[in-house]
Each structure stands twice: as C-alpha cells, then as structure tokens.
Design an enzyme around this catalytic site. Structure first.
Site, PDB file in Angstrom:
ATOM      1  N   CYS A  69       0.835  -1.206   0.000  1.00 53.66           N
ATOM      2  CA  CYS A  69       0.000   0.000   0.000  1.00 53.66           C
ATOM      3  C   CYS A  69       0.873   1.261   0.000  1.00 53.66           C
ATOM      4  O   CYS A  69       1.535   1.558   0.999  1.00 53.66           O
ATOM      5  CB  CYS A  69      -0.919  -0.044   1.222  1.00 53.66           C
ATOM      6  N   CYS A  72       0.060   3.777   2.740  1.00 48.68           N
ATOM      7  CA  CYS A  72       0.508   3.251   4.043  1.00 48.68           C
ATOM      8  C   CYS A  72       1.986   3.556   4.254  1.00 48.68           C
ATOM      9  O   CYS A  72       2.388   4.019   5.325  1.00 48.68           O
ATOM     10  CB  CYS A  72       0.293   1.747   4.122  1.00 48.68           C
TER      11      CYS A  72
END
Length: 148
Positions: A69, A72
């Site tokens: 991600c 993230c």
C-alpha cells in the site's frame, strides 16, 4: 482511578503494572526489558494486538496497513512523528493486514491505511486514510481530551 496502569509489553506480551508517576521515565518490561512507553511505533502480531487492545489502561493507536500500500508507506514517517509527540500519553503500534488478514474481517476494515484508537478494551474512534502527523496528533488529543 488507580495510581498505576496495566501495559502489555509489545515485544513479549507480558502484562506490566507501571506507576502513572513513572510513565515519563521510560519504564521497561519486567520480563524482557523492552521499553513500554518509548514514543516509537511497535510492529505487532495478532496475539499482541488482541491482548493490548483488550487489557491496556493507556490508550494505544494502531495503524492497520500492508507493505504493498503506497499511502501506508507514505504515512509511516508521519505516524512515527505523532508517536514521538504523544509519548507517555498514547502508545503507537502497527499491524500488517496482509500477514494477519483475519484482523481485517474481524474489525470490518474495508480500506487501508486505517488508524484505530483503543482504550481500556474499547474502540474509541477510527481515522481512515493517510494523514500528516499534526492531524494524527489532533485526532488522538481530541478523542482522549488531552491538552494541546
């Protein structure tokens, strides 16, 4: 209110009692010696997550993330800055939802990154999406009614 709090060691899962007056002094786990309130982000597994969110008496903010991600990974340094700013008031941890997919289904996580603030066995609030450190700090302070 007690003059001590229960904290799960995020390294070995041992429950420790720490006097509130000593939270700012860098308490360590009685079993493994790991810092309990370091102002850093701890990477945790499912068992540690469940024990800390269920039993800890100091708030813990957990980042639910995955290595693939982009947002993230982009938020990780901001999360670390917020952890340092709130040291002694809230602990910070992260759990990899790819390694522990059952956490996503159990908590109804539909997107990452997702921050969930826990305190005394209860979910306090959620903050979805990548956020700057100042916004993460404000989120925690507002939900816990901490002074700025």
């Amino acid at each position: 209110m007690s003059d001590a709090v229960k904290l799960t060691c995020l390294a070995c899962e041992q429950t420790n009692r720490v006097p509130l007056a000593r939270i700012g002094e860098g308490p360590k786990c009685a079993t493994c010696g790991a810092p309990l309130v370091a102002g850093k982000v701890a990477e945790i597994d499912l068992r540690t997550h469940d024990k800390a969110t269920r039993t800890d008496e100091l708030p813990i903010l957990i980042d639910y993330w995955a290595p693939w991600c982009g947002p993230c990974r982009m938020m990780a340094p901001e999360f670390a800055r917020a952890a340092a700013a709130l040291a002694g008031k809230t602990r910070f941890a992260k759990i990899n939802t790819e390694d522990f997919p059952e956490i996503s289904s159990r908590l109804g996580i539909r997107g990452i990154p997702l921050l969930i603030l826990w305190h005394r066995g209860r979910e306090v609030a959620r903050l979805p999406g990548a956020r700057p450190a100042a916004e993460i700090e404000r989120f925690v302070r507002d939900r816990l009614r901490l002074p700025a």
